[in-house]
Write an enzyme that holds these catalytic residues in place. Structure first.
Site, PDB file in Angstrom:
ATOM      1  CB  CYS A   7      11.816  -7.012  -0.972  1.00  0.00           C
ATOM      2  SG  CYS A   7      13.080  -5.504  -0.330  1.00  0.00           S
ATOM      3  CG  HIS A  99       5.469   2.539   2.270  1.00  0.00           C
ATOM      4  ND1 HIS A  99       6.301   2.216   3.538  1.00  0.00           N
ATOM      5  CD2 HIS A  99       4.824   3.330   3.218  1.00  0.00           C
ATOM      6  CE1 HIS A  99       6.098   2.186   4.803  1.00  0.00           C
ATOM      7  NE2 HIS A  99       4.955   2.777   3.935  1.00  0.00           N
TER       8      HIS A  99
HETATM    9  P1  AMP Z   1       2.227   2.160   6.210  1.00  0.00           P
HETATM   10  O1  AMP Z   1       1.702   1.717   7.585  1.00  0.00           O
HETATM   11  O2  AMP Z   1       2.699   3.835   6.642  1.00  0.00           O
HETATM   12  O3  AMP Z   1       3.697   1.653   6.716  1.00  0.00           O
HETATM   13  O4  AMP Z   1       1.962   1.628   5.400  1.00  0.00           O
HETATM   14  C1  AMP Z   1       1.814   0.633   4.777  1.00  0.00           C
HETATM   15  C2  AMP Z   1       1.054   0.397   4.057  1.00  0.00           C
HETATM   16  O5  AMP Z   1       1.209  -0.354   2.940  1.00  0.00           O
HETATM   17  C3  AMP Z   1      -0.579   0.451   4.316  1.00  0.00           C
HETATM   18  O6  AMP Z   1      -1.273   1.077   3.828  1.00  0.00           O
HETATM   19  C4  AMP Z   1      -0.966  -0.542   4.120  1.00  0.00           C
HETATM   20  O7  AMP Z   1      -2.047  -0.537   3.361  1.00  0.00           O
HETATM   21  C5  AMP Z   1      -0.433  -0.920   2.465  1.00  0.00           C
HETATM   22  N1  AMP Z   1       0.077  -2.112   2.298  1.00  0.00           N
HETATM   23  C6  AMP Z   1      -0.030  -3.647   3.038  1.00  0.00           C
HETATM   24  N2  AMP Z   1       0.209  -4.271   2.456  1.00  0.00           N
HETATM   25  C7  AMP Z   1      -0.319  -3.822   1.473  1.00  0.00           C
HETATM   26  C8  AMP Z   1      -0.177  -5.307  -0.280  1.00  0.00           C
HETATM   27  N3  AMP Z   1      -0.093  -6.348  -0.080  1.00  0.00           N
HETATM   28  N4  AMP Z   1      -0.376  -4.080  -1.312  1.00  0.00           N
HETATM   29  C9  AMP Z   1      -0.982  -2.540  -1.117  1.00  0.00           C
HETATM   30  N5  AMP Z   1      -0.310  -1.945  -0.076  1.00  0.00           N
HETATM   31  C10 AMP Z   1      -0.383  -2.771   1.070  1.00  0.00           C
END
Ligand code: AMP
Length: 113
Positions: A7, A99
């Site tokens: 968000c 996501h």
């Molecule tokens: P999940 O583990 O499926 O919940 O995926 C979450 C994803 O968010 C992971 O692949 C992280 O690398 C990514 N992530 C976490 N923080 C950020 C951020 N600030 N910008 C871009 N991606 C992020």
């Protein structure tokens, strides 16, 4: 949603590399890419995971699905790509805002899990 990382990214309070945006969804590059192309597509409305996707209005659901195809084309993934949505602890979901990962730019393994 207060204290939700995605968000805050959607609101522009935390920087991200935007690749796509429309009225319903936002897409940006994953900070820790698992493939040459690794993009996250998120609804602007907060829902925790795909298990709660039914809470989104139909136009938002359609927009997300259409966005995935548009982004894949924009990124030149005509040779294929994988879409993943981790849901809950067994799937190692780390950010509780729905996501979809778009992964591409290399040959994926033939095992999904
Ligand atoms: P999940 O583990 O499926 O919940 O995926 C979450 C994803 O968010 C992971 O692949 C992280 O690398 C990514 N992530 C976490 N923080 C950020 C951020 N600030 N910008 C871009 N991606 C992020």
């Amino acid at each position: 949603m207060e204290n939700c990382l995605f968000c805050k990214i959607i609101a522009g309070d935390i920087p991200s590399t935007k690749v796509y945006e429309d009225g319903f969804c936002y897409a940006f590059r994953d900070i820790n890419p698992q493939a040459p192309t690794h993009i996250l597509v998120v609804p602007k409305q907060h829902v925790a995971s795909i298990a709660e996707m039914g809470k989104l209005p139909d136009d938002a659901l359609c927009a997300i699905m259409r966005a995935i195809g548009k982004i894949a084309a924009q990124e030149g993934l005509e040779n294929g790509f994988r879409v993943v949505s981790n849901c809950g602890p067994d799937a190692c979901q780390s950010v509780p805002h729905l996501h979809f990962h778009i992964l591409g730019g290399r040959q994926m393994g033939d095992q999904m899990a």
